[in-house]
Design an enzyme around this catalytic site. Structure first.
Site, PDB file in Angstrom:
ATOM      1  N   HIS A 135      59.376  27.930  37.500  1.00  0.00           N
ATOM      2  CA  HIS A 135      58.687  29.129  37.993  1.00  0.00           C
ATOM      3  C   HIS A 135      58.722  29.235  39.516  1.00  0.00           C
ATOM      4  CE1 HIS A 135      56.959  29.488  33.944  1.00  0.00           C
ATOM      5  NE2 HIS A 135      56.652  30.721  34.270  1.00  0.00           N
ATOM      6  N   LYS A 139      52.831  30.146  41.652  1.00  0.00           N
ATOM      7  CA  LYS A 139      52.083  30.004  40.392  1.00  0.00           C
ATOM      8  C   LYS A 139      51.020  28.921  40.524  1.00  0.00           C
ATOM      9  CE  LYS A 139      52.908  29.389  35.416  1.00  0.00           C
ATOM     10  NZ  LYS A 139      51.919  30.426  35.082  1.00  0.00           N
TER      11      LYS A 139
HETATM   12  N1  NDP Z   1      51.569  36.720  29.625  1.00  0.00           N
HETATM   13  C1  NDP Z   1      52.606  36.990  30.438  1.00  0.00           C
HETATM   14  O1  NDP Z   1      53.661  37.520  30.009  1.00  0.00           O
HETATM   15  C2  NDP Z   1      52.500  36.646  31.883  1.00  0.00           C
HETATM   16  C3  NDP Z   1      51.392  35.988  32.326  1.00  0.00           C
HETATM   17  N2  NDP Z   1      51.237  35.707  33.641  1.00  0.00           N
HETATM   18  C4  NDP Z   1      49.962  35.123  34.013  1.00  0.00           C
HETATM   19  O2  NDP Z   1      49.158  36.173  34.526  1.00  0.00           O
HETATM   20  C5  NDP Z   1      48.237  35.648  35.470  1.00  0.00           C
HETATM   21  C6  NDP Z   1      48.352  36.441  36.752  1.00  0.00           C
HETATM   22  O3  NDP Z   1      49.588  36.177  37.355  1.00  0.00           O
HETATM   23  P1  NDP Z   1      49.986  36.912  38.720  1.00  0.00           P
HETATM   24  O4  NDP Z   1      49.851  38.390  38.570  1.00  0.00           O
HETATM   25  O5  NDP Z   1      51.288  36.332  39.114  1.00  0.00           O
HETATM   26  O6  NDP Z   1      48.824  36.380  39.697  1.00  0.00           O
HETATM   27  P2  NDP Z   1      48.307  37.038  41.065  1.00  0.00           P
HETATM   28  O7  NDP Z   1      47.582  35.955  41.780  1.00  0.00           O
HETATM   29  O8  NDP Z   1      49.419  37.756  41.741  1.00  0.00           O
HETATM   30  O9  NDP Z   1      47.270  38.159  40.589  1.00  0.00           O
HETATM   31  C7  NDP Z   1      45.971  37.893  40.155  1.00  0.00           C
HETATM   32  C8  NDP Z   1      45.088  39.022  40.657  1.00  0.00           C
HETATM   33  O10 NDP Z   1      43.804  38.883  40.072  1.00  0.00           O
HETATM   34  C9  NDP Z   1      42.857  39.061  41.113  1.00  0.00           C
HETATM   35  N3  NDP Z   1      41.579  38.469  40.752  1.00  0.00           N
HETATM   36  C10 NDP Z   1      41.105  37.220  41.053  1.00  0.00           C
HETATM   37  N4  NDP Z   1      39.879  37.052  40.539  1.00  0.00           N
HETATM   38  C11 NDP Z   1      39.554  38.215  39.934  1.00  0.00           C
HETATM   39  C12 NDP Z   1      38.407  38.661  39.237  1.00  0.00           C
HETATM   40  N5  NDP Z   1      37.331  37.864  39.051  1.00  0.00           N
HETATM   41  N6  NDP Z   1      38.396  39.918  38.724  1.00  0.00           N
HETATM   42  C13 NDP Z   1      39.454  40.731  38.905  1.00  0.00           C
HETATM   43  N7  NDP Z   1      40.573  40.364  39.567  1.00  0.00           N
HETATM   44  C14 NDP Z   1      40.624  39.112  40.065  1.00  0.00           C
HETATM   45  C15 NDP Z   1      43.513  38.446  42.321  1.00  0.00           C
HETATM   46  O11 NDP Z   1      42.872  38.848  43.525  1.00  0.00           O
HETATM   47  P3  NDP Z   1      42.874  37.826  44.795  1.00  0.00           P
HETATM   48  O12 NDP Z   1      44.301  37.469  45.033  1.00  0.00           O
HETATM   49  O13 NDP Z   1      42.246  38.641  45.880  1.00  0.00           O
HETATM   50  O14 NDP Z   1      42.053  36.634  44.383  1.00  0.00           O
HETATM   51  C16 NDP Z   1      44.916  39.000  42.182  1.00  0.00           C
HETATM   52  O15 NDP Z   1      45.025  40.308  42.698  1.00  0.00           O
HETATM   53  C17 NDP Z   1      48.558  34.156  35.590  1.00  0.00           C
HETATM   54  O16 NDP Z   1      47.725  33.411  34.737  1.00  0.00           O
HETATM   55  C18 NDP Z   1      50.014  34.097  35.090  1.00  0.00           C
HETATM   56  O17 NDP Z   1      50.365  32.831  34.599  1.00  0.00           O
HETATM   57  C19 NDP Z   1      52.181  36.046  34.566  1.00  0.00           C
HETATM   58  C20 NDP Z   1      53.327  36.668  34.177  1.00  0.00           C
HETATM   59  C21 NDP Z   1      53.595  37.021  32.788  1.00  0.00           C
HETATM   60  O1  LIG Z   2      52.730  32.857  36.418  1.00  0.00           O
HETATM   61  C1  LIG Z   2      53.780  33.385  35.967  1.00  0.00           C
HETATM   62  O2  LIG Z   2      54.633  33.915  36.687  1.00  0.00           O
HETATM   63  C2  LIG Z   2      53.981  33.381  34.515  1.00  0.00           C
HETATM   64  N1  LIG Z   2      53.015  32.946  33.752  1.00  0.00           N
HETATM   65  C3  LIG Z   2      53.032  32.890  32.336  1.00  0.00           C
HETATM   66  C4  LIG Z   2      52.960  31.455  31.870  1.00  0.00           C
HETATM   67  O3  LIG Z   2      52.295  30.631  32.496  1.00  0.00           O
HETATM   68  O4  LIG Z   2      53.567  31.144  30.837  1.00  0.00           O
HETATM   69  C5  LIG Z   2      54.163  33.684  31.738  1.00  0.00           C
HETATM   70  C6  LIG Z   2      55.449  33.605  32.506  1.00  0.00           C
HETATM   71  O5  LIG Z   2      55.966  32.336  32.362  1.00  0.00           O
HETATM   72  C7  LIG Z   2      55.220  33.949  33.973  1.00  0.00           C
END
Ligand code: NDP
Ligand SMILES: O=C(O)C1=N[C@H](C(=O)O)C[C@H](O)C1
Length: 250
Positions: A135, A139
């Protein structure tokens, strides 16, 4: 139109979800909330489905709040242990609406969903199996939720086939053998330039099968997110559902 609120809307994933919801013909953006916003603003009066992409440390509290608000939730955030999933089931049992639904997917990309499916199909036929996930270095969790889900599926398939432990003569391990998930070793790489990638290595004497999924861009997750939103909005999925494979005809 399906009214969709996004929680974590300023994040890497949340901002893509906002764009996808705005671009689709059958969805419209209700609220876009992020850290510091009050989730109680999301109600059945303004939202059909909330999409949650935040961080593992807050996702459970967010989902519990949204359930209590009477809103269906699609969750992409990682960190879902059996104990946390049970908390969601308990909350749903006491939810305001009888037909309330929460859907959690470790991965919304079709390539990753199929990789996990194919790995479970192949697992009974191989002595050894290990998972490597790779990744972007921003992350916060390791190993990935997808890798944990894939390893658990491999372990279930091996157990159902009556396979025992994998061969492994390791006597010294400073951590280089990775995290063990249900008996399956999982390795995490963090490298600038990568997005989200997974390899499942399956081995027998004299042969190897490699199953690899690559998400080069976060747009790869959006068709799966919209599929889940549409499924929940259509109804008939009351309770907790885990894994996009549940909505695919695999
Ligand atoms: N299921 C899937 O297909 C995928 C899952 N993921 C997962 O999704 C999650 C997010 O990933 P990603 O978008 O890269 O992470 P980011 O850190 O880019 O985004 C997370 C966002 O959530 C905000 N946030 C933090 N705390 C809160 C809260 N209490 N309420 C509302 N918003 C909040 C953060 O704000 P701030 O930065 O200001 O704290 C930030 O804007 C991870 O767990 C990742 O592993 C990612 C890609 C694909
Ligand atoms: O944080 C990410 O980027 C991603 N998170 C998810 C995971 O932990 O499996 C999904 C994907 O791999 C991207």
């Amino acid at each position: 139109m399906i009214r969709v609120s996004v929680v974590g809307a300023k994040g890497r994933m949340g901002s893509h979800v906002v764009d996808a919801v705005n671009a689709a013909d059958d969805t419209q953006l209700a609220l876009a909330l992020d850290a510091g916003d009050d989730l109680h603003a999301i109600t059945p009066d303004n939202t059909d489905v909330a999409v949650e992409f935040t961080v593992p440390s807050v996702a459970l509290d967010n989902v519990l709040t949204l359930i209590a608000q009477g809103v269906d939730v699609v969750v992409g955030t990682t960190g879902w242990t059996d104990e946390r999933l049970e908390r969601v089931r308990e909350a749903l049992a006491a939810a305001p609406r009888d037909d309330q639904a929460v859907f959690i997917a470790p991965n919304f990309a079709i390539s990753a969903v199929l990789a996990a499916h194919f790995a479970a199909v192949a697992a009974p036929y191989f002595e050894s199996a290990e998972v490597v996930e790779l990744h972007h270095p921003n992350k916060v969790d390791a190993p990935s939720g997808t890798a944990i889900h894939t390893a658990a599926g491999i372990a279930r398939a091996r157990a159902a086939a009556g396979l025992g432990a994998m061969p492994d003569a390791t006597e010294t391990d400073g951590g280089s053998r990775g995290q063990v998930v249900d008996g399956v070793h999982v390795h995490a790489v963090r490298l600038r330039g990568l997005n989200a990638h997974e390899e499942v290595l399956l081995g027998n004497a004299g042969e190897q099968l490699t199953i690899r999924a690559d998400s080069f861009d976060r747009v790869s997750f959006m068709p799966g997110v919209l599929l889940a939103v549409r499924k929940l909005a259509a109804g008939g999925h009351a309770g907790l559902t885990v894994g996009l494979d549940r909505f695919l005809d695999l």
